[in-house]
Design a protein around this motif. Structure first.
Motif, PDB file in Angstrom:
ATOM      1  N   ARG A 113     -16.131 -46.994  12.714  1.00  0.00           N
ATOM      2  CA  ARG A 113     -17.042 -46.414  13.168  1.00  0.00           C
ATOM      3  C   ARG A 113     -18.081 -46.205  11.699  1.00  0.00           C
ATOM      4  O   ARG A 113     -19.407 -46.304  12.059  1.00  0.00           O
ATOM      5  CB  ARG A 113     -16.517 -44.898  12.780  1.00  0.00           C
ATOM      6  CG  ARG A 113     -16.379 -44.173  14.402  1.00  0.00           C
ATOM      7  CD  ARG A 113     -16.072 -42.694  14.318  1.00  0.00           C
ATOM      8  NE  ARG A 113     -16.835 -41.755  14.046  1.00  0.00           N
ATOM      9  CZ  ARG A 113     -17.649 -41.202  15.196  1.00  0.00           C
ATOM     10  NH1 ARG A 113     -17.603 -41.629  16.324  1.00  0.00           N
ATOM     11  NH2 ARG A 113     -18.667 -40.372  14.718  1.00  0.00           N
ATOM     12  N   LEU A 114     -17.473 -46.190  10.766  1.00  0.00           N
ATOM     13  CA  LEU A 114     -18.600 -46.197   9.434  1.00  0.00           C
ATOM     14  C   LEU A 114     -19.500 -47.345   9.413  1.00  0.00           C
ATOM     15  O   LEU A 114     -20.755 -47.287   9.108  1.00  0.00           O
ATOM     16  CB  LEU A 114     -17.628 -46.167   8.432  1.00  0.00           C
ATOM     17  CG  LEU A 114     -18.209 -45.696   6.971  1.00  0.00           C
ATOM     18  CD1 LEU A 114     -18.402 -44.179   7.050  1.00  0.00           C
ATOM     19  CD2 LEU A 114     -17.004 -45.821   5.827  1.00  0.00           C
ATOM     20  N   ILE A 115     -18.887 -48.534   9.865  1.00  0.00           N
ATOM     21  CA  ILE A 115     -19.529 -49.818  10.013  1.00  0.00           C
ATOM     22  C   ILE A 115     -20.507 -49.773  11.196  1.00  0.00           C
ATOM     23  O   ILE A 115     -21.934 -50.089  10.660  1.00  0.00           O
ATOM     24  CB  ILE A 115     -18.732 -50.920  10.281  1.00  0.00           C
ATOM     25  CG1 ILE A 115     -17.900 -51.088   8.958  1.00  0.00           C
ATOM     26  CG2 ILE A 115     -19.309 -52.358  10.130  1.00  0.00           C
ATOM     27  CD1 ILE A 115     -16.612 -52.079   9.058  1.00  0.00           C
ATOM     28  N   ASN A 119     -26.843 -45.381  11.678  1.00  0.00           N
ATOM     29  CA  ASN A 119     -27.243 -45.651  10.194  1.00  0.00           C
ATOM     30  C   ASN A 119     -26.056 -45.991   9.483  1.00  0.00           C
ATOM     31  O   ASN A 119     -25.984 -45.675   8.332  1.00  0.00           O
ATOM     32  CB  ASN A 119     -27.894 -44.183   9.981  1.00  0.00           C
ATOM     33  CG  ASN A 119     -26.831 -43.185  10.171  1.00  0.00           C
ATOM     34  OD1 ASN A 119     -25.648 -43.477  10.774  1.00  0.00           O
ATOM     35  ND2 ASN A 119     -27.034 -41.972   9.725  1.00  0.00           N
ATOM     36  N   GLY A 120     -25.199 -46.793  10.057  1.00  0.00           N
ATOM     37  CA  GLY A 120     -24.167 -47.405   9.408  1.00  0.00           C
ATOM     38  C   GLY A 120     -24.302 -48.386   8.660  1.00  0.00           C
ATOM     39  O   GLY A 120     -25.594 -48.917   8.359  1.00  0.00           O
ATOM     40  N   ILE A 121     -23.100 -49.075   8.028  1.00  0.00           N
ATOM     41  CA  ILE A 121     -23.222 -50.141   7.054  1.00  0.00           C
ATOM     42  C   ILE A 121     -24.212 -51.420   7.461  1.00  0.00           C
ATOM     43  O   ILE A 121     -24.800 -52.001   7.194  1.00  0.00           O
ATOM     44  CB  ILE A 121     -21.931 -50.423   6.227  1.00  0.00           C
ATOM     45  CG1 ILE A 121     -21.731 -49.200   5.429  1.00  0.00           C
ATOM     46  CG2 ILE A 121     -21.799 -51.709   5.590  1.00  0.00           C
ATOM     47  CD1 ILE A 121     -20.215 -49.104   5.119  1.00  0.00           C
ATOM     48  N   GLN A 124     -27.532 -50.970   8.073  1.00  0.00           N
ATOM     49  CA  GLN A 124     -28.151 -50.898   6.557  1.00  0.00           C
ATOM     50  C   GLN A 124     -28.421 -52.320   6.095  1.00  0.00           C
ATOM     51  O   GLN A 124     -29.489 -52.577   5.671  1.00  0.00           O
ATOM     52  CB  GLN A 124     -27.242 -50.085   5.534  1.00  0.00           C
ATOM     53  CG  GLN A 124     -26.959 -48.607   6.126  1.00  0.00           C
ATOM     54  CD  GLN A 124     -28.037 -47.744   5.494  1.00  0.00           C
ATOM     55  OE1 GLN A 124     -28.949 -48.178   4.860  1.00  0.00           O
ATOM     56  NE2 GLN A 124     -28.072 -46.559   6.114  1.00  0.00           N
TER      57      GLN A 124
ATOM     58  N   ILE B  28     -14.168 -50.878   2.809  1.00  0.00           N
ATOM     59  CA  ILE B  28     -15.247 -50.023   2.865  1.00  0.00           C
ATOM     60  C   ILE B  28     -14.627 -48.712   2.955  1.00  0.00           C
ATOM     61  O   ILE B  28     -15.355 -47.956   2.304  1.00  0.00           O
ATOM     62  CB  ILE B  28     -15.945 -50.477   4.161  1.00  0.00           C
ATOM     63  CG1 ILE B  28     -16.837 -51.518   4.153  1.00  0.00           C
ATOM     64  CG2 ILE B  28     -16.815 -49.049   4.951  1.00  0.00           C
ATOM     65  CD1 ILE B  28     -17.403 -52.278   5.610  1.00  0.00           C
ATOM     66  N   ASN B  40     -24.910 -39.367   4.683  1.00  0.00           N
ATOM     67  CA  ASN B  40     -24.579 -40.476   5.035  1.00  0.00           C
ATOM     68  C   ASN B  40     -23.602 -41.523   4.240  1.00  0.00           C
ATOM     69  O   ASN B  40     -24.020 -41.798   2.911  1.00  0.00           O
ATOM     70  CB  ASN B  40     -25.932 -41.379   5.237  1.00  0.00           C
ATOM     71  CG  ASN B  40     -25.755 -42.465   5.859  1.00  0.00           C
ATOM     72  OD1 ASN B  40     -24.902 -43.056   6.191  1.00  0.00           O
ATOM     73  ND2 ASN B  40     -27.075 -42.904   6.347  1.00  0.00           N
ATOM     74  N   LYS B  41     -22.619 -41.819   4.725  1.00  0.00           N
ATOM     75  CA  LYS B  41     -21.773 -42.506   3.838  1.00  0.00           C
ATOM     76  C   LYS B  41     -22.084 -44.015   3.919  1.00  0.00           C
ATOM     77  O   LYS B  41     -21.544 -44.807   2.872  1.00  0.00           O
ATOM     78  CB  LYS B  41     -20.153 -42.440   4.367  1.00  0.00           C
ATOM     79  CG  LYS B  41     -19.574 -41.041   4.169  1.00  0.00           C
ATOM     80  CD  LYS B  41     -19.342 -40.919   2.661  1.00  0.00           C
ATOM     81  CE  LYS B  41     -18.771 -39.612   2.380  1.00  0.00           C
ATOM     82  NZ  LYS B  41     -18.837 -39.182   1.055  1.00  0.00           N
ATOM     83  N   ALA B  42     -23.154 -44.438   4.584  1.00  0.00           N
ATOM     84  CA  ALA B  42     -23.431 -45.815   4.360  1.00  0.00           C
ATOM     85  C   ALA B  42     -24.377 -46.073   3.137  1.00  0.00           C
ATOM     86  O   ALA B  42     -24.821 -47.269   2.754  1.00  0.00           O
ATOM     87  CB  ALA B  42     -24.095 -45.976   5.713  1.00  0.00           C
ATOM     88  N   TYR B 235     -11.119 -40.716   4.119  1.00  0.00           N
ATOM     89  CA  TYR B 235     -11.083 -41.808   3.416  1.00  0.00           C
ATOM     90  C   TYR B 235     -10.484 -41.991   2.237  1.00  0.00           C
ATOM     91  O   TYR B 235      -9.810 -42.954   1.840  1.00  0.00           O
ATOM     92  CB  TYR B 235     -12.843 -41.958   2.802  1.00  0.00           C
ATOM     93  CG  TYR B 235     -13.667 -42.260   3.999  1.00  0.00           C
ATOM     94  CD1 TYR B 235     -13.277 -42.522   5.503  1.00  0.00           C
ATOM     95  CD2 TYR B 235     -15.077 -41.740   3.841  1.00  0.00           C
ATOM     96  CE1 TYR B 235     -14.175 -42.655   6.631  1.00  0.00           C
ATOM     97  CE2 TYR B 235     -15.927 -41.505   5.151  1.00  0.00           C
ATOM     98  CZ  TYR B 235     -15.352 -42.326   6.146  1.00  0.00           C
ATOM     99  OH  TYR B 235     -16.317 -41.963   7.402  1.00  0.00           O
TER     100      TYR B 235
END
Lengths: 275, 275
Positions: A113-115, A119-121, A124, B28, B40-42, B235
């Motif tokens: 999900r984070l990836i 607006n995730g990794i 980015q 990650i 935003n964790k990204a 996390y």
């Protein structure tokens, strides 16, 4: 004379399995074939034919086939390479592949999900590199990616276990007799890997067909699979346990039929050799 | 030989690619656990241990963690005992009844988890209130086949004459079992315990349908709460879980390594003596 195998020892297990696997399934079938008033009906089993349920059903089947194929294509070369890393490093490399399996799969899905978030990794990085954004989150591709990631070790390990059992002398003999790499792969390695492939396919396909939590975490409610339909039937405001039972029964029958066909097609009992 | 080199390089590249794919999400998660950026964790917002502090004070997560471990340990223990007993009991059975029992074992394995969960829920909700105990029963039912599949091959390879010889030499049945039979089975039992423990830790579907309101395991807690701003804690938790698993596997592996080293050392010694 006293012998080791006392049948009575299997008694508790037999009772347990009858009470907690057979009885619940009978109850499921009973609920599936009765209406709210307790009379016999086929409507609950027929709801699968309703496009509202049928489409997610077909989508699940398609998705699990795709996931299984991707896992197989990725795993086979990997298992081959792992086999080649024989010797003392061996157990270490296998450990590396088991390690992620020990992480809770919900946490691993959370990582995706984070990836994949908009607006995730991933986005980015793509924007930083000057490419446009990709919209993967809340699509079926995100769900497929997450499912492949979660079930990959279940394909790699059985195939690897089948491959390490191949005697190196067999391969050397083939080489001495003039077989090339390709012939060895086609005539020796692939046929001998079949038991591993069989159990790998089973271990990936069965859970992925009924997947519903990855679909809700990475599909954001937009990817609707049969698992989600069943879950809704039992746990939502307008719950209908009879329809839910009917759908569950359909899913079960589908899996059982495909397993029987699969095992017949395969011709031999696939060993479940995960470890 | 150039061809061989190309294959070797390709293998290495593929292995590294697979490892990156496997570990990138975990990496990650670990990096995110130290990320101070609140929203935003990204985006990297500086180093912080805040997530870990919040984790320790989050009763909900700690309780879920406790329940998960208790459930997995209890279920794995009961299944290991019942499963091992069943395998030994099967020794005394005719082939037909053994096949029947193994067929019964395959039901939860081949059935989709969601169907197992729904069917158990129907049984429980009819007769008892859902509680920790229903969750335990459900987990045992789910994981017991893995114990049987791990232990059964070892039991089949047992040499029963050894046991009978021990009895003839005056050992009591319990003593003979303890000293002669059990040591042979230990690898299978340990593998079964570990595998079933892992399966219980990782389960979502069955727990989801059989859990009591107010009790969460890690999986169901994450599913219920991951949108509600406890991500940093999760996390942090992932990082801790990963490090724990790493530690356990490292310790297990070191034992194996020592064995390998011992054998190698002895061999080397012998060779030196020869020289």
């Amino acid at each position: 004379m006293k012998r080791l195998g006392k049948r009575l020892l299997a008694g508790p297990y037999l009772m347990w399995m009858l009470l907690f696997t057979v009885v619940p399934l009978v109850l499921l079938a009973y609920n599936a074939f009765t209406g709210a008033d307790g009379s016999f009906t086929l409507t609950n089993v027929a709801v699968i034919l309703d496009p509202v349920n049928g489409k997610p059903f077909l989508r699940s089947i398609g998705m699990s086939v795709l996931v299984t194929v991707i896992c197989l294509v990725l795993s086979f070369p990997l298992a081959l390479i792992l086999r080649k890393c024989s010797g003392n490093k061996n157990s270490f490399i296998v450990m590396i592949f088991i390690l992620p399996m020990w992480m809770n799969f919900m946490l691993r899905t959370l990582a995706w999900r984070l990836i994949l978030l908009n607006n995730g990794i991933l986005n980015q990085i793509l924007t930083a590199l000057g490419f446009g954004r990709v919209h993967l989150m809340n699509t079926i591709w995100a769900v497929i990616l997450g499912t492949v990631y979660d079930y990959l070790p279940f394909m790699v390990l059985p195939i690897y276990n089948a491959l390490v059992k191949i005697d190196n002398d067999v391969i050397s003999a083939a080489q001495d007799l003039g077989a090339g790499q390709w012939t060895i792969l086609r005539r020796i390695i692939i046929p001998l890997s079949i038991p591993g492939v069989v159990s790998g396919i089973t271990m990936v396909m069965v859970p992925s067909i009924s997947e519903f939590v990855i679909a809700s975490m990475l599909g954001g409610g937009k990817v609707y699979l049969i698992g989600n339909v069943i879950e809704q039937a039992f746990n939502s405001g307008y719950a209908d346990i009879h329809a839910g039972s009917g759908l569950s029964l359909s899913l079960m029958v589908l899996i059982l039929i495909s397993m029987v066909i699969y095992r017949l097609f395969d011709g031999e009992e696939g060993e479940s050799s995960l470890w | 030989m150039v061809k061989q080199k190309v294959i070797d390089t390709a293998s290495r590249v593929y292995l590294i690619f697979a490892l990156i794919l496997l570990y990138l999400p975990i990496l990650i998660l670990i990096i995110s656990s130290f990320n101070a950026s609140p929203r935003n964790k990204a985006v990297w917002g500086g180093f912080s241990l805040e997530g870990y502090g919040k984790l320790i004070h989050n009763d909900m997560i700690m309780q879920a963690l406790g329940t998960t471990i208790l459930l997995a340990a209890g279920a794995a223990l009961v299944s290991t005992v019942l499963g091992t007993m069943a395998c030994i009991g099967m020794l005394g059975m005719k082939k037909r009844s053994r096949t029947w029992l193994m067929g019964l074992t395959n039901i939860p394995m081949l059935n989709a988890d969601i169907v197992t969960g729904v069917a158990l829920m129907l049984l429980f909700s009819r007769f008892v209130d859902l509680s920790f105990w229903t969750m335990l029963i459900a987990h045992i039912t789910l994981i017991i086949p893995y114990v049987v599949l791990c232990v059964q091959p070892k039991v089949m390879h047992l040499n029963t004459s050894m046991y009978e010889a021990a009895l003839d030499l005056g050992a009591s049945p319990v003593y003979a079992f303890w000293k002669v039979v059990l040591p042979e089975l230990v690898p299978g039992i340990v593998a079964g315990f570990m595998l079933s423990f892992t399966m219980s830790l990782d389960d979502f579907s069955v727990t989801y349908f059989t859990k009591a309101p107010g009790i969460h395991t890690m999986s169901t807690m994450i599913n219920a709460e991951y949108r509600k701003g406890i991500q940093t804690e999760l996390y942090a938790l992932s990082t801790i879980v990963f490090l724990l698993v790493l530690l356990v596997l490292f310790l297990m592996n070191r034992k194996a390594w020592k064995k390998v080293d011992g054998v190698r050392g002895r061999k080397g010694g012998r060779q030196r003596e020869k020289a």
